[in-house]
Enzyme design. Structure first.
Site, short mmCIF file in Angstrom:
data_model
loop_
_atom_site.label_atom_id
_atom_site.label_comp_id
_atom_site.label_asym_id
_atom_site.label_seq_id
_atom_site.Cartn_x
_atom_site.Cartn_y
_atom_site.Cartn_z
CE LYS A 180 28.64 -108.18 -28.37
NZ LYS A 180 29.33 -109.44 -28.45
CB CYS A 212 33.74 -107.49 -30.37
SG CYS A 212 33.49 -108.73 -31.64
N1 SAJ Z 1 43.39 -108.19 -24.64
C1 SAJ Z 1 44.39 -107.59 -23.90
N2 SAJ Z 1 44.50 -107.90 -22.58
C2 SAJ Z 1 43.66 -108.79 -21.97
C3 SAJ Z 1 42.64 -109.39 -22.72
C4 SAJ Z 1 42.52 -109.08 -24.07
O1 SAJ Z 1 45.18 -106.78 -24.41
O2 SAJ Z 1 43.86 -109.04 -20.77
C5 SAJ Z 1 43.24 -107.86 -26.07
C6 SAJ Z 1 43.40 -109.07 -27.01
O3 SAJ Z 1 44.74 -109.33 -27.30
C7 SAJ Z 1 42.62 -108.60 -28.22
C8 SAJ Z 1 41.48 -107.79 -27.60
O4 SAJ Z 1 41.91 -107.44 -26.29
O5 SAJ Z 1 43.38 -107.75 -29.05
C9 SAJ Z 1 40.16 -108.50 -27.52
O6 SAJ Z 1 40.35 -109.85 -27.15
P1 SAJ Z 1 39.39 -110.66 -26.17
O7 SAJ Z 1 39.89 -112.05 -26.12
O8 SAJ Z 1 39.24 -109.95 -24.88
O9 SAJ Z 1 37.97 -110.54 -26.86
P2 SAJ Z 1 37.38 -110.85 -28.34
O10 SAJ Z 1 37.33 -109.57 -29.11
O11 SAJ Z 1 38.03 -112.00 -28.98
O12 SAJ Z 1 35.90 -111.28 -27.93
C10 SAJ Z 1 35.09 -110.38 -27.15
C11 SAJ Z 1 34.48 -111.16 -25.97
N3 SAJ Z 1 33.86 -110.23 -25.02
C12 SAJ Z 1 34.14 -110.27 -23.68
O13 SAJ Z 1 34.92 -111.05 -23.20
C13 SAJ Z 1 33.40 -109.30 -22.82
C14 SAJ Z 1 33.46 -112.15 -26.50
O14 SAJ Z 1 32.79 -112.79 -25.43
C15 SAJ Z 1 32.42 -111.43 -27.38
O15 SAJ Z 1 31.47 -112.32 -27.92
C16 SAJ Z 1 33.19 -110.82 -28.55
O16 SAJ Z 1 34.10 -109.84 -28.01
C17 SAJ Z 1 32.19 -110.16 -29.48
O17 SAJ Z 1 31.92 -110.73 -30.55
O18 SAJ Z 1 31.63 -109.13 -29.11
#
Ligand code: SAJ
Length: 419
Positions: free
Chosen positions: A215, A269
């Site tokens: 994870k 996360c």
């Molecule tokens: N972000 C960027 N650029 C990107 C993608 C995301 O700047 O290209 C930023 C987003 O704006 C946000 C942050 O990253 O601030 C996180 O967003 P996210 O959509 O990547 O992820 P979370 O935090 O909503 O959810 C993640 C997911 N993990 C992965 O994709 C590996 C989800 O599957 C997990 O279940 C979740 O964390 C968790 O609970 O751990």
């Protein structure tokens, strides 16, 4: 043949993970009791309501409560399985704060009679499930815990990390593959039976520490990749290149897929979990640590860029579009956009700052307390602004008429307005 689960499940922690988990189990006929320390959350669920926005969750809660399968309470009941889904934030020194897990375990311990399954879903450093087994052993010396016996324990303990994406939780909860790590193979098998009730993905059995680490690795992988994109945006800014164009070109290579730069990385996360790896192997986690630092520094870079653009105005009016931690969710906790707005408000006390976010009805405390920050509707804010800062690519902002931006200084951290 794989075992199937029957019995009553108590889900401890009715947050973004616990409540959807309770709902998917309940709507498949399992008797579920949701437990939360917050009486307002319990009250909302008991009335078939959802304390936060997540597509399709409200209808699930209403249905499960109406069917009589989902109940909510502040007291842990007796159950056949306990799923612990409480937060694991980090301490100021970035070590994991396991106090919520500890108090959940303490509330479950007196209810155990033998034969129950206890699953930790909370994201935790490697070794935590084994620690929980020790805690339970101390709290219930009359029962055999799995870390202390080669034979069949009285309590089956496993870690099953959630992997659902906020905004798609109700879909991914069902369709994602699921990792189930037991203190022993028997523990893993017992826990897997619960997830087979609703999970259509593959259920992968392993040991508890590998499940915990998997994870953390998933979210660190994403953090490192976002850091690469964010670092590129800093480099391109300094070279006066358009990072979106550079990434668009590079991504036409068949084996390159660069993620999207933004104002920083938020949520509970991705910005947290990598620290648990750094804590477990400090001397070795160099790349993971630097990625965290790159992403954490991004809001400062964005605020400095806005201040640079504001210097040519006397009392600049700045519209900041978006406050949540990512697009199309209502969650402002650990939001880089929120940090950017705070930093701008602090560095430009004479500026008027208008915050627009269709998902936010009230400014968070630290912004509400500032006399130069207020909440405003996007169209009105943009019309009156000198500078428009795009922070979160909500669908509503993508749909904005580009005519509104004519004559404005636009700083777009997400590349939304050019797409
Ligand atoms: N972000 C960027 N650029 C990107 C993608 C995301 O700047 O290209 C930023 C987003 O704006 C946000 C942050 O990253 O601030 C996180 O967003 P996210 O959509 O990547 O992820 P979370 O935090 O909503 O959810 C993640 C997911 N993990 C992965 O994709 C590996 C989800 O599957 C997990 O279940 C979740 O964390 C968790 O609970 O751990």
């Amino acid at each position: 043949m794989s075992a199937t689960f029957s019995g009553r499940v108590a889900v401890v922690g009715l947050g973004y993970i616990g409540l959807p988990t309770a709902v998917v189990l309940a709507t498949r006929g399992v008797d579920v009791v949701g437990v939360d320390v917050n009486p307002a959350t319990v009250d909302a669920v008991e009335h078939g309501q959802v304390p936060f926005v997540e597509p399709d969750l409200a209808v699930g809660v209403t249905g499960a409560v109406a069917m009589g399968r989902l109940k909510a309470t502040t007291e842990v009941p007796s159950a056949d399985a306990y799923i612990i889904a409480v937060p694991t934030p980090f301490n100021p020194d970035h070590t994991a704060d396991l106090s919520y897990v500890r108090s959940a375990v303490e509330s479950v311990a007196p209810k155990l009679r033998g034969g129950e399954v206890v699953v930790i879903e909370s994201t935790s450093p490697p070794g935590t499930t084994e620690t929980v087994s020790r805690w339970l052993g101390e709290l219930r010396p009359d029962l055999r815990m799995p870390h202390a016996t080669e034979g069949i324990p009285d309590v089956f303990l496993a870690h099953c990390p959630e992997r659902v994406l906020p905004g798609r939780i109700m879909v991914e909860m069902i369709t994602n593959d699921r990792v189930v790590g037991g203190i022993s193979p028997r523990c893993a098998e017992k826990a897997a039976a619960i997830y087979r009730v609703f999970c259509q993905g593959e259920i992968l059995l392993t040991d508890a520490a590998s499940a915990e680490m998997a994870k953390l690795v998933e979210n660190s992988y994403r953090d490192v990749n976002i850091a690469f994109a964010n670092e590129l945006s800093l480099i391109c800014d300094s070279l006066q290149l358009d990072v979106w164009e550079v990434i668009r070109m590079a991504n036409r290579h068949p084996r390159v897929n660069i993620l999207t730069p933004g104002p920083g990385v938020g949520g509970h996360c991705i910005a947290v979990d990598p620290w648990f790896i750094v804590g477990a192997a400090p001397g070795l986690s160099k790349l993971i640590k630097v990625a965290r630092e790159v992403n954490d520094s991004k809001p400062h870079h964005v605020a400095a860029q806005v201040a640079r653009r504001a210097a040519r105005f006397r009392d600049p009016v700045i519209a900041c579009l978006g406050l949540t931690f990512k697009a199309n969710v209502d969650d402002v906790r650990e939001s880089p956009a929120r940090e950017v707005v705070s930093l701008i408000a602090e560095s430009l006390p004479d500026a008027e700052i208008m915050v627009c976010d269709p998902y936010v009805e009230e400014l968070p405390r630290e912004l509400a307390d500032r006399s130069n920050v207020r909440l405003q509707r996007a169209t009105a804010a943009i019309t009156g602004a000198d500078i428009v800062v795009m922070l979160v690519e909500h669908d509503q902002f993508r749909a904005l008429s580009r005519n509104l931006l004519e004559g404005k200084v636009v700083f777009d951290t997400q590349g939304v307005l050019r797409r």
